[in-house]
Each structure stands twice: as structure tokens, then as C-alpha cells.
Scaffold this motif. Structure first.
Motif, PDB file in Angstrom:
ATOM      1  N   ASP A   1       9.320   1.782 -10.843  1.00 23.97           N
ATOM      2  CA  ASP A   1       8.498   2.373  -9.952  1.00 23.97           C
ATOM      3  C   ASP A   1       6.979   2.823 -10.336  1.00 23.97           C
ATOM      4  O   ASP A   1       6.787   3.745 -10.707  1.00 23.97           O
ATOM      5  CB  ASP A   1       9.083   3.510  -9.146  1.00 23.97           C
ATOM      6  CG  ASP A   1       8.726   3.822  -7.701  1.00 23.97           C
ATOM      7  OD1 ASP A   1       7.839   3.052  -7.205  1.00 23.97           O
ATOM      8  OD2 ASP A   1       9.004   4.631  -7.244  1.00 23.97           O
ATOM      9  N   GLU A   2       6.175   2.081  -9.868  1.00 24.66           N
ATOM     10  CA  GLU A   2       4.678   2.464 -10.340  1.00 24.66           C
ATOM     11  C   GLU A   2       4.552   2.923 -11.818  1.00 24.66           C
ATOM     12  O   GLU A   2       4.313   4.213 -12.072  1.00 24.66           O
ATOM     13  CB  GLU A   2       4.041   3.547  -9.215  1.00 24.66           C
ATOM     14  CG  GLU A   2       4.294   2.730  -7.755  1.00 24.66           C
ATOM     15  CD  GLU A   2       3.121   3.376  -7.008  1.00 24.66           C
ATOM     16  OE1 GLU A   2       2.149   3.629  -7.503  1.00 24.66           O
ATOM     17  OE2 GLU A   2       3.299   3.441  -5.667  1.00 24.66           O
ATOM     18  N   PRO A   3       4.933   2.036 -12.748  1.00 20.38           N
ATOM     19  CA  PRO A   3       5.329   2.691 -14.108  1.00 20.38           C
ATOM     20  C   PRO A   3       3.649   3.065 -14.600  1.00 20.38           C
ATOM     21  O   PRO A   3       3.755   3.859 -15.603  1.00 20.38           O
ATOM     22  CB  PRO A   3       5.611   1.545 -14.962  1.00 20.38           C
ATOM     23  CG  PRO A   3       5.377   0.307 -14.240  1.00 20.38           C
ATOM     24  CD  PRO A   3       5.371   0.492 -12.918  1.00 20.38           C
TER      25      PRO A   3
ATOM     26  N   PRO B   1       0.908  -1.091  -0.056  1.00 22.77           N
ATOM     27  CA  PRO B   1      -0.076  -0.043   0.026  1.00 22.77           C
ATOM     28  C   PRO B   1       0.890   1.111   0.034  1.00 22.77           C
ATOM     29  O   PRO B   1       2.252   1.200   0.142  1.00 22.77           O
ATOM     30  CB  PRO B   1      -0.777  -0.128   1.094  1.00 22.77           C
ATOM     31  CG  PRO B   1       0.015  -0.969   2.340  1.00 22.77           C
ATOM     32  CD  PRO B   1       0.679  -1.944   1.198  1.00 22.77           C
ATOM     33  N   ASN B   2       0.050   2.427  -0.179  1.00 25.38           N
ATOM     34  CA  ASN B   2       1.194   3.695  -0.078  1.00 25.38           C
ATOM     35  C   ASN B   2       1.850   3.667   1.141  1.00 25.38           C
ATOM     36  O   ASN B   2       1.274   3.498   2.289  1.00 25.38           O
ATOM     37  CB  ASN B   2      -0.188   4.847  -0.010  1.00 25.38           C
ATOM     38  CG  ASN B   2      -0.637   4.943  -1.328  1.00 25.38           C
ATOM     39  OD1 ASN B   2      -1.905   5.148  -1.440  1.00 25.38           O
ATOM     40  ND2 ASN B   2       0.023   4.968  -2.445  1.00 25.38           N
ATOM     41  N   GLY B   3       3.258   4.258   1.048  1.00 28.47           N
ATOM     42  CA  GLY B   3       3.930   4.272   2.223  1.00 28.47           C
ATOM     43  C   GLY B   3       4.676   3.086   2.780  1.00 28.47           C
ATOM     44  O   GLY B   3       5.197   2.900   3.763  1.00 28.47           O
ATOM     45  N   ALA B   4       4.304   2.003   2.060  1.00 29.80           N
ATOM     46  CA  ALA B   4       4.863   0.538   2.275  1.00 29.80           C
ATOM     47  C   ALA B   4       6.414   0.815   2.411  1.00 29.80           C
ATOM     48  O   ALA B   4       7.214  -0.257   3.050  1.00 29.80           O
ATOM     49  CB  ALA B   4       4.260  -0.513   1.357  1.00 29.80           C
ATOM     50  N   GLY B   5       6.877   1.427   1.606  1.00 27.49           N
ATOM     51  CA  GLY B   5       8.426   1.445   1.297  1.00 27.49           C
ATOM     52  C   GLY B   5       9.056   0.861   0.018  1.00 27.49           C
ATOM     53  O   GLY B   5      10.166   0.623  -0.104  1.00 27.49           O
ATOM     54  N   LYS B   6       7.964   0.812  -0.883  1.00 27.25           N
ATOM     55  CA  LYS B   6       8.533   0.212  -2.502  1.00 27.25           C
ATOM     56  C   LYS B   6       9.363   1.134  -2.882  1.00 27.25           C
ATOM     57  O   LYS B   6      10.554   0.716  -3.330  1.00 27.25           O
ATOM     58  CB  LYS B   6       7.150   0.282  -3.206  1.00 27.25           C
ATOM     59  CG  LYS B   6       6.056  -0.528  -2.623  1.00 27.25           C
ATOM     60  CD  LYS B   6       4.847  -0.805  -3.597  1.00 27.25           C
ATOM     61  CE  LYS B   6       4.195   0.627  -3.860  1.00 27.25           C
ATOM     62  NZ  LYS B   6       3.210   1.170  -2.584  1.00 27.25           N
ATOM     63  N   SER B   7       9.023   2.498  -3.043  1.00 23.81           N
ATOM     64  CA  SER B   7       9.972   3.149  -3.744  1.00 23.81           C
ATOM     65  C   SER B   7      11.415   3.391  -3.026  1.00 23.81           C
ATOM     66  O   SER B   7      12.344   3.316  -3.586  1.00 23.81           O
ATOM     67  CB  SER B   7       9.318   4.865  -3.669  1.00 23.81           C
ATOM     68  OG  SER B   7       8.141   4.909  -4.473  1.00 23.81           O
ATOM     69  N   THR B   8      11.170   3.437  -1.612  1.00 28.00           N
ATOM     70  CA  THR B   8      12.434   3.509  -0.857  1.00 28.00           C
ATOM     71  C   THR B   8      13.544   2.270  -1.396  1.00 28.00           C
ATOM     72  O   THR B   8      14.515   2.640  -1.682  1.00 28.00           O
ATOM     73  CB  THR B   8      12.293   3.386   0.728  1.00 28.00           C
ATOM     74  OG1 THR B   8      11.092   4.563   1.012  1.00 28.00           O
ATOM     75  CG2 THR B   8      13.441   3.596   1.558  1.00 28.00           C
ATOM     76  N   MET B   9      12.797   1.212  -1.279  1.00 26.28           N
ATOM     77  CA  MET B   9      13.581   0.039  -1.750  1.00 26.28           C
ATOM     78  C   MET B   9      14.134   0.204  -3.127  1.00 26.28           C
ATOM     79  O   MET B   9      15.415   0.165  -3.267  1.00 26.28           O
ATOM     80  CB  MET B   9      12.795  -1.075  -1.750  1.00 26.28           C
ATOM     81  CG  MET B   9      13.503  -2.592  -2.206  1.00 26.28           C
ATOM     82  SD  MET B   9      12.973  -3.760  -1.170  1.00 26.28           S
ATOM     83  CE  MET B   9      12.476  -4.850  -2.111  1.00 26.28           C
TER      84      MET B   9
HETATM   85  N1  LIG Z   1      13.321  11.391   1.874  1.00 27.12           N
HETATM   86  C1  LIG Z   1      12.373  10.864   2.922  1.00 27.12           C
HETATM   87  N2  LIG Z   1      12.399  11.542   4.181  1.00 27.12           N
HETATM   88  C2  LIG Z   1      11.504  11.162   5.107  1.00 27.12           C
HETATM   89  N3  LIG Z   1      10.595  10.174   4.930  1.00 27.12           N
HETATM   90  C3  LIG Z   1      10.604   9.632   3.708  1.00 27.12           C
HETATM   91  C4  LIG Z   1      11.682   9.715   2.637  1.00 27.12           C
HETATM   92  N4  LIG Z   1      11.004   9.154   1.565  1.00 27.12           N
HETATM   93  C5  LIG Z   1      10.257   8.127   2.041  1.00 27.12           C
HETATM   94  N5  LIG Z   1       9.873   8.626   3.268  1.00 27.12           N
HETATM   95  C6  LIG Z   1       8.868   7.779   4.111  1.00 27.12           C
HETATM   96  O1  LIG Z   1       9.096   6.411   3.906  1.00 27.12           O
HETATM   97  C7  LIG Z   1       7.689   5.762   3.836  1.00 27.12           C
HETATM   98  C8  LIG Z   1       7.779   4.665   2.784  1.00 27.12           C
HETATM   99  O2  LIG Z   1       7.806   5.604   1.592  1.00 27.12           O
HETATM  100  P1  LIG Z   1       7.905   5.026  -0.046  1.00 27.12           P
HETATM  101  O3  LIG Z   1       7.828   6.146  -0.721  1.00 27.12           O
HETATM  102  O4  LIG Z   1       8.963   4.088  -0.077  1.00 27.12           O
HETATM  103  O5  LIG Z   1       6.459   4.287   0.088  1.00 27.12           O
HETATM  104  P2  LIG Z   1       5.863   3.625  -1.357  1.00 27.12           P
HETATM  105  O6  LIG Z   1       5.563   2.118  -1.025  1.00 27.12           O
HETATM  106  O7  LIG Z   1       6.622   4.082  -2.616  1.00 27.12           O
HETATM  107  O8  LIG Z   1       4.484   4.482  -1.124  1.00 27.12           O
HETATM  108  P3  LIG Z   1       3.703   4.898  -2.470  1.00 27.12           P
HETATM  109  O9  LIG Z   1       2.714   3.976  -3.046  1.00 27.12           O
HETATM  110  O10 LIG Z   1       2.697   6.099  -2.001  1.00 27.12           O
HETATM  111  O11 LIG Z   1       4.685   5.540  -3.646  1.00 27.12           O
HETATM  112  C9  LIG Z   1       6.756   6.955   3.844  1.00 27.12           C
HETATM  113  O12 LIG Z   1       6.354   6.742   5.190  1.00 27.12           O
HETATM  114  C10 LIG Z   1       7.314   7.919   3.614  1.00 27.12           C
HETATM  115  O13 LIG Z   1       6.804   8.902   4.150  1.00 27.12           O
END
Ligand SMILES: Nc1ncnc2c1ncn2[C@@H]1O[C@H](COP(=O)(O)OP(=O)(O)OP(=O)(O)O)[C@@H](O)[C@H]1O
Ligand SMILES: [Mg+2]
Lengths: 278, 315
Positions: B159-161, B38-46
């Protein structure tokens, strides 16, 4: 061979379609990219137009004035002030080069590519320097050509003033560029503040100190001279030099100060960009 | 054989917030892996750690066996689309791809041929000389896809293309991705749509609040939905206890819930006999108003995977 080297060799031979160019080649690709971006913006054309105002204004002055232009024109205005002022524009706007990549999200296109951030940083820096310094040289060149056309005598220190101005523009471009590696916005404003406002503020503070304390006028002048060694004052110094006012330090001192200032900012910007999280 | 992507005990914190916590997963060569959450799961971060946009707090990530700290070599055979990037708006697709091609070592004399190949692959060839800034979102996305394909990559990271695209655009991008499949190419694609995973990927990794939930085969996962159907039935008259008793003993019924006096739901742990259920209602003289399958299979599976019931957070 480390395991990374082996794995890298593996990956390439396994597929072997394209091989990464050497880093110097990648720097040139980034440089070309930035030069193309400039070419597609209004900036270089406006700057060339501004530089063209040097001959145009002399031409008009010549028509309007009764005597020779050399009677009414201070050579330092043509040879230093105008080119320097024009070159300050691209120098200050180097503060957009990297920040616009972050702001417009184009950094997300480039940063995952197989290039180091250092390559990216150097390629764009070279392009920013190319623009600033070549505009400065264009301005100077036009000034010198026109002096020949209208028979204006070149002051002795012209060459030295030119060198000094080039170093000053280098330092300011480097500073603006380095700030743009760190901040998403505001680098241009920050550069303008440092170049124009900071010296004024420092001089104002110094004046207050002079008025309320009883430091001698010599001390005041001494401190002012030291302040003027900051590259942001290089334009003033060059101007004074060409006007025959002389300068408290040898020209080399100003050049060294400008180089040190520029390199310090470049290293800082490079260091911070390498740890930037996108 | 080395994996295409190896993520080991990856942790990433932003100040107090732990966006990823001890995540371990791998994408094998030739595998199409969906990263679901879901949103905020950490996908983009990974994906950002893998592509060197951010540094891991701890743990390691390698691509083709090369540690991602050696960004230049790790990314050599990788094409990425991270965080919906923008192309330079004054550039045409041809100019964008020229830059990408040169920096990635496509020989100068092959760049225009390769540009044509990838632009045709994403169906943007006829737009090749128009500035990207004027394009619609879907067209821009296809140019960024073309950019990722330029080096003929072994590994694609997306990432979410399909985010922000209309249904047709989504379908087109998924078709392009599915069409890129070949035995030596791997894909890691993040999404919050399970149907996207089921359409494009063979495997799936589910993360939630920065933690790994599961990683496995998409077919195995989907098989779970087949045996778990819930029907919601609204009657004309109030239910009787007799009826409820018969319902509980109905073939394959694994659970029932009384929603109000005239609505119930029944879950089936096997093929559901809808006609039989209607007969049962008739037999008790209750009259049938509506009969619906609750949610879509994928939706309910997604909900159970990504757990909107936050019971384990209390611990
Ligand atoms: N540069 C940053 N500084 C602080 N917090 C961050 C940063 N990048 C991401 N986060 C936090 O890390 C968590 C994971 O974010 P991420 O963008 O990886 O989620 P996501 O799975 O890609 O979600 P989405 O579906 O909304 O894209 C979120 O709570 C976000 O607020
Ligand atoms: Mg995301």
C-alpha cells in the motif's frame, strides 16, 4: 477435501519453500515476542526492584528497631499487601499490551501475517499473565524467605491468602488485557477506575442508601459481602483472612468468582478483537 | 490456473459511506499490477480486505484460490506492507525478522541466512543491529519491505510503499520492487502516481470513488498519451481570425482553444510538427513568445482517468 484445502495444498507444493508452523508454534512466537518487548522495556526491572524492597525494608527495619522485627511488623503487610500491590502494577498495565499495537501501528505489521487473531490474542495474553503472576509469586517468595530469616510466624491462612491473591491478579490482568483489545487508549485508566474507584463508589452509594432508608445493618453487611466477592476486592479479603478476620464466604467462592470474571473478560476481548477493523 | 488474487463484486461500506462498490478485478500469477486512484479512492480499503484487516460488506476475495476469510492459509505465501506499518521501535531489523521468520515457518537454522538475504536485498544489512526506532522513514520502509520478503512470497501486496519518502527513497523502493520480479511472483501495489505504475507494473487497475474505472495493460494505456499532445502557445501580438483558421487546418491538429487574445492551445492527434507551427506564427507576423507542452503526458492522462471533472456525479 474442500476446494480451499486443495488450493492451499496446490499453493504450497507449487512453491514449497516454507511451511506454516502449527498454531501452537505460532502462539509461542507471539508469546516470545511479547516477552522480548517486556525485556526491552523498563517494566520488569522496576517491578523486580519494587519486590526487592520487601527484604531491603525488613533489613533496614531490623537495624533501626531495638527489638526483633516481628514485634513491629504485621505479617499480613509483608505476605499479602506488598506483593499484591506490586503485582497490581503489571496487572493494570496489561491494559497496554494490545492497545499499544494499535496506537503505534505495529498491528499493521502483525495482522496481515498468516496467523489468526486468536493466536495473537492468546500469545500476548499468556505473556501478560506470566509477568503479573510471576511478580506476585516473587513478592510472596521474598516475604516467606524473610519471615524465616527474621523468625516471623506465618499465620495459618497464608497459603490460602496467597492462592486468593493469585486469582485476584489473574482476574484483573484479564480485565485490563481484554479492555486493551478494544480501546486504542484508556484501558489502563479504565482498569484503575474499576479496581479502585468502582468499589469505593458502590460502597458510598450503599452507605447513602443505608442512611436514608431503614435497611438493617445485617442487610447492609450482606450486600457488602456480595460486593466483596468481586475480584477487585480479593486483596482486601485475603488481607482480612490472614489477619484472622475470617471471611463471609468460603475461599473457593472467591476463587470461582475471580475465575469467572477473568474468563468472561477474556472471551469478551477475544470476541471483540476478532471483529475489530483496522 | 488460479489467479494470484481474485476480487469479485467487492463492496465495503463504513456506515453510510461506500468506500468500495462492486469492484471486480484479478491479478494473474506473475503479473505486476498497479492499483491507481486519487486520495480516498478506496485503494487501502481494497488491500485491507484482501489482507484480512477488515471484512467485506459483500463480495468475495481470494488469494491463490483460497477465500480470504481463511486468513491464515490465504496469507501463507503473501508478503504485505499495508498502511505504512511500524516495526517495534526497540527491536533491531534482525529481531523483527526473527519474529516474522518464526511465525511464518522459516526453519530456525535458516533464519539468520534468510535475514541476511532479505536485508541485503533492501540494502539494510549494515544497519541490522541498530534499533528500528532511530531509523529514517526511508530506512524503516525498507525494513518493512524486508519483512514482506522474509517468506520468499509468491504474492506481494503493498500500500503506497513510496509514500512519505523523498525522491531518492522513492526511486530506491521502486528499484527494489522492479528487481523482485520473477515469473511466478505477483505484485499488487497501490499508488496515486502514474509514473510509479509505468516504472514498476505491467498492468493497472484504476479506481475512483470506490468504483472500477478500468483495468488493463500499462503499455496500451501509455500509448494513449503518445498520440495526444497539447501545446500552449503565447504570442507577441493578438491573434487574427485568419491565423485561427489556418491553425485549425494545421497537420494533425484535433482541437484548438483560444485562451485569451494572444494565447491558444492546440491538441494533436498525431506527431506534432513544432517547427511548422512556429513557421505558421511567423507567416502571420504574430511573433512567438513561448511554446510549452501542457502538463506532462502522464499527468494529463492521470487527470483524465481519475476524472477531476466530476460530470458523472451529477447523474
Ligand atoms: N475505518 C473507516 N471508517 C470510515 N471511513 C473509512 C474508513 N477507512 C476508510 N474510510 C473512507 O473510505 C474511503 C476510501 O479510503 P481509502 O483509505 O481506501 O482511500 P485510499 O484510496 O487509500 O486513499 P489515500 O490515497 O488517501 O490513501 C475514504 O473516503 C475514507 O474516508
Ligand atoms: Mg491509502
Amino acid at each position: 477435501m474442500t476446494s480451499n484445502d486443495a488450493a492451499a495444498a496446490d499453493a504450497v507444493t507449487a512453491r514449497g519453500r516454507y511451511e506454516l508452523p502449527p498454531q501452537a508454534g505460532q502462539v509461542m512466537s507471539v508469546y516470545t515476542l511479547q516477552m522480548r518487548l517486556y525485556a526491552k522495556s523498563w517494566t520488569p526491572y522496576l517491578l523486580i526492584l519494587l519486590a526487592a524492597l520487601i527484604p531491603i525494608s525488613m533489613f533496614i527495619l531490623d537495624i533501626l528497631s531495638d527489638g526483633p522485627v516481628s514485634d513491629i511488623l504485621d505479617p499480613e503487610i509483608v505476605f499479602v499487601l506488598l506483593p499484591y500491590m506490586i503485582a497490581l502494577i503489571p496487572a493494570v498495565f496489561a491494559g497496554r499490551v494490545l492497545s499499544s499495537e494499535f496506537k503505534n501501528r505495529t498491528a499493521y505489521l502483525t495482522f496481515p501475517l498468516p496467523v489468526t487473531r486468536t493466536v495473537f490474542f492468546i500469545g500476548k495474553l499468556m505473556a501478560a499473565m506470566t509477568l503479573s503472576l510471576s511478580i506476585m509469586l516473587l513478592g510472596f517468595g521474598l516475604g516467606i524467605v524473610m519471615s524465616d530469616v527474621y523468625g516471623i510466624a506465618l499465620p495459618d491462612d497464608t497459603a490460602m491468602a496467597l492462592m486468593l491473591s493469585l486469582f485476584g491478579i489473574f482476574a484483573i490482568t484479564a480485565m485490563a488485557y481484554a479492555l486493551s483489545a478494544v480501546f486504542k487508549r484508556g484501558s489502563v485508566a479504565a482498569t484503575i477506575a474499576i479496581v479502585i474507584v468502582l468499589p469505593l463508589v458502590l460502597e458510598f452509594i450503599l452507605l447513602i442508601v443505608y442512611l436514608v432508608t431503614n435497611i438493617s445493618e445485617e442487610t447492609l453487611d450482606g450486600i457488602l459481602d456480595i460486593l466483596h466477592i468481586m475480584p477487585v476486592s480479593v486483596g482486601n479479603v485475603a488481607l482480612g483472612m490472614i489477619a484472622g478476620n475470617g471471611s463471609p464466604f468460603a475461599p473457593a467462592a472467591y476463587m470461582i468468582a475471580a475465575t469467572a470474571w477473568g474468563i468472561a473478560f477474556i472471551l469478551l476481548g477475544w470476541f471483540l478483537m476478532n471483529r475489530k477493523e483496522l | 490456473m488460479t489467479n494470484a488474487i481474485d476480487v469479485t463484486s467487492l463492496t465495503k461500506s463504513f456506515g453510510n459511506l461506500t468506500a468500495l462498490s462492486e469492484v471486480t478485478m484479478a491479478v494473474r500469477k506473475g503479473e505486476y499490477m498497479g492499483l491507481l486512484g486519487p486520495n480516498g479512492a478506496g485503494k487501502s480499503t481494497m488491500l485491507k480486505v484482501i489482507t484480512g484487516m477488515i471484512m467485506p460488506t459483500s463480495g468475495t476475495v481470494s488469494v491463490n484460490g483460497i477465500d480470504c476469510r481463511d486468513h491464515r492459509r490465504a496469507m501463507e505465501t503473501v508478503g504485505c506492507v499495508i498502511e505504512t506499518p511500524e516495526c517495534y521501535p526497540n527491536f533491531t531489523p534482525v529481531e523483527v525478522l526473527d519474529y516474522i521468520g518464526r511465525i511464518r515457518g522459516v526453519p530456525g537454522n535458516q533464519i539468520s541466512a534468510r535475514t541476511r538475504e532479505v536485508l541485503e536485498e533492501v540494502r539494510m544489512w549494515e544497519w541490522r543491529n541498530k534499533p528500528v526506532g532511530k531509523f529514517s522513514k526511508g530506512m524503516k520502509q525498507r525494513v518493512t519491505l524486508a519483512q514482506a520478503l522474509m517468506p520468499d512470497p509468491d504474492i506481494l501486496i503493498m500500500d503506497e510503499p513510496t509514500s512519505g519518502l523523498d525522491p531518492r527513497g522513492m526511486m530506491e523502493v521502486r528499484e527494489i520492487l522492479a528487481g523482485l520480479k520473477r515469473s511466478d511472483r505477483s505484485l499488487l501495489v497501490s499508488t496515486h502516481m502514474l509514473n510509479e505504475v509505468s516504472e514498476v507494473c505491467d498492468s493497472v487497475t484504476v479506481i475512483r470513488k470506490g468504483k472500477l474505472v478500468m483495468s488493463g495493460n500499462v503499455r496500451d494505456l501509455l500509448r494513449r498519451t503518445e498520440k495526444d499532445v497539447t501545446l500552449e502557445v503565447t504570442l507577441r501580438r493578438d491573434m487574427t481570425d485568419d491565423f485561427m483558421k489556418d491553425l485549425k487546418e494545421f497537420e494533425n491538429v484535433s482541437g484548438t482553444e483560444r485562451i485569451n487574445n494572444y494565447t491558444f492551445s492546440a491538441s494533436f492527434a498525431g506527431p506534432e510538427d513544432r517547427e511548422g507551427l512556429v513557421e505558421l506564427v511567423k507567416k502571420h507576423g504574430l511573433g512567438l513568445l513561448t511554446l510549452n507542452q501542457k502538463g506532462s503526458d502522464l499527468e494529463s492522462l492521470y487527470m483524465s482517468l481519475t476524472g477531476e471533472d466530476d460530470t458523472d456525479d451529477i447523474k
